[in-house]
Motif scaffolding. Structure first.
Motif, PDB file in Angstrom:
ATOM      1  N   LEU A   1      -4.540   2.804   3.029  1.00 44.77           N
ATOM      2  CA  LEU A   1      -3.294   3.366   2.527  1.00 44.77           C
ATOM      3  C   LEU A   1      -3.261   4.864   2.792  1.00 44.77           C
ATOM      4  O   LEU A   1      -4.221   5.564   2.494  1.00 44.77           O
ATOM      5  CB  LEU A   1      -3.190   3.129   1.018  1.00 44.77           C
ATOM      6  CG  LEU A   1      -2.640   1.792   0.559  1.00 44.77           C
ATOM      7  CD1 LEU A   1      -2.752   1.709  -0.951  1.00 44.77           C
ATOM      8  CD2 LEU A   1      -1.206   1.649   0.975  1.00 44.77           C
TER       9      LEU A   1
ATOM     10  N   ILE B   1       0.801  -5.713  -5.286  1.00 37.85           N
ATOM     11  CA  ILE B   1      -0.108  -4.719  -5.854  1.00 37.85           C
ATOM     12  C   ILE B   1      -1.551  -5.090  -5.542  1.00 37.85           C
ATOM     13  O   ILE B   1      -2.362  -4.266  -5.149  1.00 37.85           O
ATOM     14  CB  ILE B   1       0.130  -4.596  -7.369  1.00 37.85           C
ATOM     15  CG1 ILE B   1       1.427  -3.852  -7.624  1.00 37.85           C
ATOM     16  CG2 ILE B   1      -1.011  -3.880  -8.041  1.00 37.85           C
ATOM     17  CD1 ILE B   1       1.865  -3.855  -9.058  1.00 37.85           C
TER      18      ILE B   1
ATOM     19  N   THR C   1       0.334  -7.523   5.637  1.00 40.20           N
ATOM     20  CA  THR C   1      -0.126  -6.425   4.790  1.00 40.20           C
ATOM     21  C   THR C   1       0.696  -5.156   4.994  1.00 40.20           C
ATOM     22  O   THR C   1       0.927  -4.413   4.052  1.00 40.20           O
ATOM     23  CB  THR C   1      -1.597  -6.140   5.085  1.00 40.20           C
ATOM     24  OG1 THR C   1      -2.313  -7.361   4.908  1.00 40.20           O
ATOM     25  CG2 THR C   1      -2.159  -5.096   4.165  1.00 40.20           C
TER      26      THR C   1
ATOM     27  N   PHE D   1       1.423 -12.720   3.180  1.00 39.14           N
ATOM     28  CA  PHE D   1       2.484 -11.927   3.802  1.00 39.14           C
ATOM     29  C   PHE D   1       1.821 -10.798   4.578  1.00 39.14           C
ATOM     30  O   PHE D   1       0.670 -10.458   4.321  1.00 39.14           O
ATOM     31  CB  PHE D   1       3.458 -11.391   2.755  1.00 39.14           C
ATOM     32  CG  PHE D   1       2.811 -10.581   1.677  1.00 39.14           C
ATOM     33  CD1 PHE D   1       2.615  -9.219   1.846  1.00 39.14           C
ATOM     34  CD2 PHE D   1       2.387 -11.168   0.498  1.00 39.14           C
ATOM     35  CE1 PHE D   1       2.006  -8.471   0.855  1.00 39.14           C
ATOM     36  CE2 PHE D   1       1.779 -10.416  -0.489  1.00 39.14           C
ATOM     37  CZ  PHE D   1       1.590  -9.070  -0.302  1.00 39.14           C
TER      38      PHE D   1
ATOM     39  N   ARG E   1      -2.586  -6.856  -3.077  1.00 41.48           N
ATOM     40  CA  ARG E   1      -2.850  -6.633  -1.655  1.00 41.48           C
ATOM     41  C   ARG E   1      -3.065  -5.154  -1.377  1.00 41.48           C
ATOM     42  O   ARG E   1      -3.920  -4.769  -0.581  1.00 41.48           O
ATOM     43  CB  ARG E   1      -1.687  -7.184  -0.842  1.00 41.48           C
ATOM     44  CG  ARG E   1      -1.873  -7.091   0.656  1.00 41.48           C
ATOM     45  CD  ARG E   1      -2.938  -8.028   1.160  1.00 41.48           C
ATOM     46  NE  ARG E   1      -2.539  -9.413   1.107  1.00 41.48           N
ATOM     47  CZ  ARG E   1      -1.888 -10.039   2.089  1.00 41.48           C
ATOM     48  NH1 ARG E   1      -1.608  -9.380   3.185  1.00 41.48           N
ATOM     49  NH2 ARG E   1      -1.547 -11.300   1.964  1.00 41.48           N
ATOM     50  N   ALA E   2      -2.278  -4.318  -2.045  1.00 40.94           N
ATOM     51  CA  ALA E   2      -2.407  -2.876  -1.823  1.00 40.94           C
ATOM     52  C   ALA E   2      -3.802  -2.401  -2.216  1.00 40.94           C
ATOM     53  O   ALA E   2      -4.410  -1.582  -1.518  1.00 40.94           O
ATOM     54  CB  ALA E   2      -1.347  -2.125  -2.608  1.00 40.94           C
TER      55      ALA E   2
ATOM     56  N   HIS F   1      -6.463  -3.284   0.286  1.00 43.06           N
ATOM     57  CA  HIS F   1      -6.481  -2.464   1.485  1.00 43.06           C
ATOM     58  C   HIS F   1      -6.366  -0.987   1.143  1.00 43.06           C
ATOM     59  O   HIS F   1      -5.753  -0.218   1.864  1.00 43.06           O
ATOM     60  CB  HIS F   1      -5.341  -2.884   2.416  1.00 43.06           C
ATOM     61  CG  HIS F   1      -5.495  -4.281   2.903  1.00 43.06           C
ATOM     62  ND1 HIS F   1      -6.185  -4.607   4.028  1.00 43.06           N
ATOM     63  CD2 HIS F   1      -5.082  -5.459   2.383  1.00 43.06           C
ATOM     64  CE1 HIS F   1      -6.187  -5.920   4.196  1.00 43.06           C
ATOM     65  NE2 HIS F   1      -5.518  -6.459   3.215  1.00 43.06           N
TER      66      HIS F   1
ATOM     67  N   LEU G   1       6.898  -4.552  -2.290  1.00 43.10           N
ATOM     68  CA  LEU G   1       6.689  -4.155  -3.689  1.00 43.10           C
ATOM     69  C   LEU G   1       7.928  -3.455  -4.244  1.00 43.10           C
ATOM     70  O   LEU G   1       8.385  -3.754  -5.348  1.00 43.10           O
ATOM     71  CB  LEU G   1       5.467  -3.244  -3.773  1.00 43.10           C
ATOM     72  CG  LEU G   1       5.083  -2.709  -5.138  1.00 43.10           C
ATOM     73  CD1 LEU G   1       4.817  -3.847  -6.100  1.00 43.10           C
ATOM     74  CD2 LEU G   1       3.865  -1.826  -5.051  1.00 43.10           C
TER      75      LEU G   1
ATOM     76  N   LEU H   1       1.981   6.302  -0.645  1.00 37.49           N
ATOM     77  CA  LEU H   1       2.727   5.232  -1.282  1.00 37.49           C
ATOM     78  C   LEU H   1       4.230   5.420  -1.154  1.00 37.49           C
ATOM     79  O   LEU H   1       5.003   4.568  -1.546  1.00 37.49           O
ATOM     80  CB  LEU H   1       2.347   5.139  -2.761  1.00 37.49           C
ATOM     81  CG  LEU H   1       0.905   4.716  -3.023  1.00 37.49           C
ATOM     82  CD1 LEU H   1       0.576   4.848  -4.497  1.00 37.49           C
ATOM     83  CD2 LEU H   1       0.662   3.303  -2.580  1.00 37.49           C
TER      84      LEU H   1
ATOM     85  N   CYS I   1       3.459  -4.619   2.660  1.00 40.39           N
ATOM     86  CA  CYS I   1       3.099  -4.704   1.247  1.00 40.39           C
ATOM     87  C   CYS I   1       3.915  -3.777   0.347  1.00 40.39           C
ATOM     88  O   CYS I   1       4.536  -4.215  -0.623  1.00 40.39           O
ATOM     89  CB  CYS I   1       1.620  -4.406   1.153  1.00 40.39           C
ATOM     90  SG  CYS I   1       0.990  -4.362  -0.472  1.00 40.39           S
ATOM     91  N   LEU I   2       3.953  -2.503   0.697  1.00 39.12           N
ATOM     92  CA  LEU I   2       4.609  -1.551  -0.196  1.00 39.12           C
ATOM     93  C   LEU I   2       6.125  -1.721  -0.193  1.00 39.12           C
ATOM     94  O   LEU I   2       6.771  -1.588  -1.232  1.00 39.12           O
ATOM     95  CB  LEU I   2       4.242  -0.122   0.199  1.00 39.12           C
ATOM     96  CG  LEU I   2       2.773   0.222  -0.034  1.00 39.12           C
ATOM     97  CD1 LEU I   2       2.465   1.600   0.479  1.00 39.12           C
ATOM     98  CD2 LEU I   2       2.423   0.115  -1.506  1.00 39.12           C
TER      99      LEU I   2
END
Lengths: 145, 624
Positions: free
Chosen positions: B226, B216, A89, A87, B218-219, B222, A96, B229, A92-93
């Motif tokens: 970041l 998580i 990036t 997916f 993937r986070a 990378h 999540l 959050l 991502c969050l």
């Protein structure tokens, strides 16, 4: 409104905050305990009657990935050493947070809650479906905590 | 180039010269055509004034030109103007060629020795069989989208050797990278180990990983990109923190991701990379925290502790592992200043400071302490346990002490605090004896978690007595691993069994089976096969999720089959060193770990088979 046929339909609609609709298989979507609860006719939520779940906090791009995941999960249900789903990036969050929202385990005992208008006492488990059904998402946080 | 222009698409070997000229947009055909045209014009003028052509015998004009030139070589000097213009043209061409040659040379010279000129020529002939490339500044059609574009030194080469326009080049490069990444997979061994490790961690229990797990991971992958959050729920933040620690990327750069003023807890499971300033930042940004957890806090100093006491007045739960730079005086200050509010203290791996006097200070100053864990604290001993037994509010206590501790001190602790305890974990107290177990039986009526392991003194009779008619409700967590007799000369143990043996195990399961979730009886090797069969055959343990039977060497395949049948909720069965367990067919959603068959994976893992079917298959295999 809620006919037997619609209750048993194989597909359900998920609508994102920016009005994208995703029609997915019921079996796949019910992977999420939240969606399962929403669509369970015995709980009598608006979502179950309309066969449609609206997510005001999930955007279209994210919901698309979530739907993709539903099928990915279903496809790999009984297999070993499953390759990770890909997916974007940058999402991502957001994914999540959406995953957390949809996947939070909600085996919390359900108390009696009030609708916004009349504030009668409603027991969500035994309450029969009627036209005053309220949307699951509006009471989600109360159910969780 | 010429081939493409003529559109026949057929190309054979061509001379280096042709190729070079083609690369510079000089076309032999064109030159010949020009020449023929000029010759015709000259003849029309009535003069054989093609003297210019003699001069034109250069690299470009091949055989045809030579022949033509030979025919008309006699006549000259009439058309002065023509000659002049031709000479001019030739000079121009030559200058252009020289310029390009020079440019090429200088480019190559940058990369290698400028002396070896012949090398250039070698390359030239080798390249001559390839498609020629237009020089920067010229036009070319993109190989993929067929658009016309200006060639630059940065133009990318396409899949068939042609050039690509800028947008196509970009996307092509991206695809290429992705492909290469996919090809350059990790070595098979590491990949397999990763899969096994995931299963042992319980991350991949059959089927796909959960979506949040994927995100998580993937986070973390990378983590350097970041920036923040955002408003992630605190539970998720904790999960992310765990993974960041596991991957060892919790450092000064990533730490701020986990700090928000409104948070009530800061959890860093690997603080090894954090220095004093990072700690200061934690306390400065999140002064209202109630829960602080720092593991591997090796650079947590006295000053840090002082600053924490100054800033964080709401601290309730404190977990500090390996904070060895904190001196005794600061420990004492912690308890005197913040002790009144502290409800949880968990300390591990302290050997430079924190002695019995510190524990004494803690007991005096922390009247509300409900949860206490002290492990691997090298400087505390019996008197610390005596002090702990005076903590009135204590509900959960986990102790592990390096030095010798007599059973009497422990018995005293249980007698004083047992009634209110819901967790009692006594790890590796080798001197704990039957009296201690009797005290637990008499005093504890509230336990849900009981750990008593690494002991070779208490007898099976004492364990049996403990669980028989015990007024305590059924345990949820039971760990009695490594309770066995240790005597190399008599591996079967004495006649009166020492440690948790057959009767003790039966009594334990009789008492707690209905509520048990976690059962660890590793190395309790005096439990006989009959006891296992009694316990697991035609019984029902609805909640049991984890069983560790490692090195209980009497176990055989039948017991494992019975366990599958009697524990519908089972997730993991650990059975290292059980050599009589063979050919198990594992039902789905259960992980069987450690059954010895070297050629197989360490873990056997069920896929899509229900318990009944697995049992049937096992029976069939046994019969054959």
């Amino acid at each position: 409104m809620a006919t037997e046929a619609s209750d048993l339909s194989d597909y359900v609609t998920l609508v994102s905050s920016d009005e994208f609709s995703f029609v997915v298989q019921r079996t796949a979507a019910c992977l999420s305990p939240a969606i399962k609860r929403m669509l369970d006719p015995t709980n009598g939520f608006l979502e179950a009657k309309m066969n449609t779940c609206r997510f005001d906090n999930i955007t279209g791009v994210v919901l698309e990935q979530v739907c993709e995941y539903f099928y990915y999960n279903q496809k790999h249900q009984n297999s070993k050493d499953v390759p990770d789903m890909d997916f974007p990036t940058e999402l991502c969050l957001e994914i999540l947070i959406a995953a957390d929202y949809l996947g939070r385990n909600m085996n919390v005992p359900i108390g009696n809650l009030y609708t916004q208008n009349e504030r009668p006492r409603i027991n969500f488990v035994t309450r029969p479906i009627n036209d005053n059904a309220i949307a699951f998402s509006s009471v989600y946080d109360m159910l969780c905590f | 180039m010429s081939g493409r222009r003529s559109g026949n698409g057929i190309r054979g070997p061509q001379s280096a010269l042709t190729d070079f000229l083609a690369a510079n947009n000089i076309d032999a055909n064109q030159i010949r055509n020009d020449f023929v045209r000029r010759a015709r014009e000259a003849q029309l003028d009535g003069n054989a004034g093609e003297g210019s052509s003699t001069a034109q015998i250069d690299q470009a004009a091949e055989d045809a030109v030579i022949a033509a030139a030979a025919e008309i070589a006699q006549a000259e000097e009439d058309e002065e103007e023509e000659i002049k213009s031709a000479k001019k043209r030739k000079r121009k061409e030559k200058a252009a060629i020289d310029r390009i040659k020079k440019a090429k040379k200088s480019k190559k010279g940058k990369k290698r020795d400028p002396d070896d000129d012949d090398d250039d020529d070698d390359d030239f002939t080798l390249d001559s069989y390839k498609k020629s490339k237009p020089a920067p500044g010229q036009f070319e059609n993109c190989e993929l989208c067929d658009k016309r574009f200006t060639v630059t030194p940065y133009s990318k080469e396409g899949p068939d050797g042609g050039l690509l326009c800028a947008p196509c080049g970009k996307s092509f490069k991206k695809d290429l990278k992705k492909e290469q990444k996919a090809i350059a997979k990790k070595p098979a061994g590491r990949q397999r180990r990763k899969v096994e490790s995931n299963k042992l961690d319980g991350i991949a229990v059959g089927g796909a990983k959960s979506l949040s797990q994927l995100c998580i991971e993937r986070a973390v992958q990378h983590h350097e990109d970041l920036e923040e959050l955002g408003d992630i729920p605190e539970a998720l933040l904790g999960r992310l923190s765990q993974i960041f620690s596991k991957k060892r990327v919790m450092n000064a750069k990533t730490l701020p991701l986990f700090l928000r003023p409104e948070l009530t807890s800061v959890i860093v499971h690997d603080a090894a990379y954090l220095n004093e300033e990072d700690y200061t930042q934690i306390f400065a940004v999140v002064p209202n925290m109630r829960n602080l957890c720092l593991s591997n806090a090796c650079r947590f100093k006295d000053e840090t502790m002082a600053y924490m006491l100054e800033r964080c007045k709401e601290l309730r739960h404190l977990t500090l592992y390996a904070a060895n730079l904190v001196s005794d005086s600061l420990w004492l200050r912690l308890f005197t200043e913040a002790g009144g509010k502290l409800e949880t203290i968990k300390l591990k791996w302290l050997d430079a400071a924190f002695d019995d006097a510190s524990v004494e200070g803690m007991v005096i100053n922390c009247p509300n302490l409900r949860r206490l864990k002290l492990k691997h604290c090298g400087r505390i001993g019996e008197s610390a346990i005596t002090a702990i037994s005076r903590l009135q509010a204590l509900e959960h206590v986990s102790l592990q002490i390096q030095g010798a501790v007599s059973s009497g001190v422990l018995t005293d602790l249980v007698k004083k605090r047992g009634a209110s305890l819901s967790t009692l974990s006594l790890e590796g107290f080798v001197d704990g004896d039957d009296d201690l177990l009797q005290a637990i039986h008499d005093e504890c009526h509230n336990l849900s978690k009981l750990r008593f392991n690494g002991n070779d003194l208490a007898s099976d009779a004492a364990y049996t007595a403990l669980f028989t008619e015990w007024s305590n409700p059924p345990l949820a967590f039971a760990d009695f691993s490594s309770n066995r007799d240790v005597d190399n000369n008599n591996p079967a143990g004495p006649d009166e069994p020492i440690g948790l043996a057959s009767n003790g195990f039966r009594a334990l399961m009789e008492h707690s089976g209905s509520n048990l979730r976690h059962l660890d009886i590793a190395s309790c090797r005096h439990i006989e096969l009959g006891a296992f069969l009694d316990v697991f055959e035609s019984k029902h343990y609805p909640l049991l999720e984890y069983i560790n039977l490692s090195f209980c060497n009497r176990i055989d395949t039948t017991v494992v089959a019975c366990i599958f049948k009697s524990c519908p909720n089972l997730k993991q069965l650990v059975a290292f060193g059980c050599f009589d367990v063979r050919d198990v067919v594992v039902p789905s959603n259960i992980a069987l770990i450690g059954v010895p068959r070297a050629q197989d994976a360490i873990e056997q893992f069920g896929v899509g088979i229900e318990v009944e079917e697995a049992l049937l298959r096992m029976r069939a295999e046994m019969e054959t």
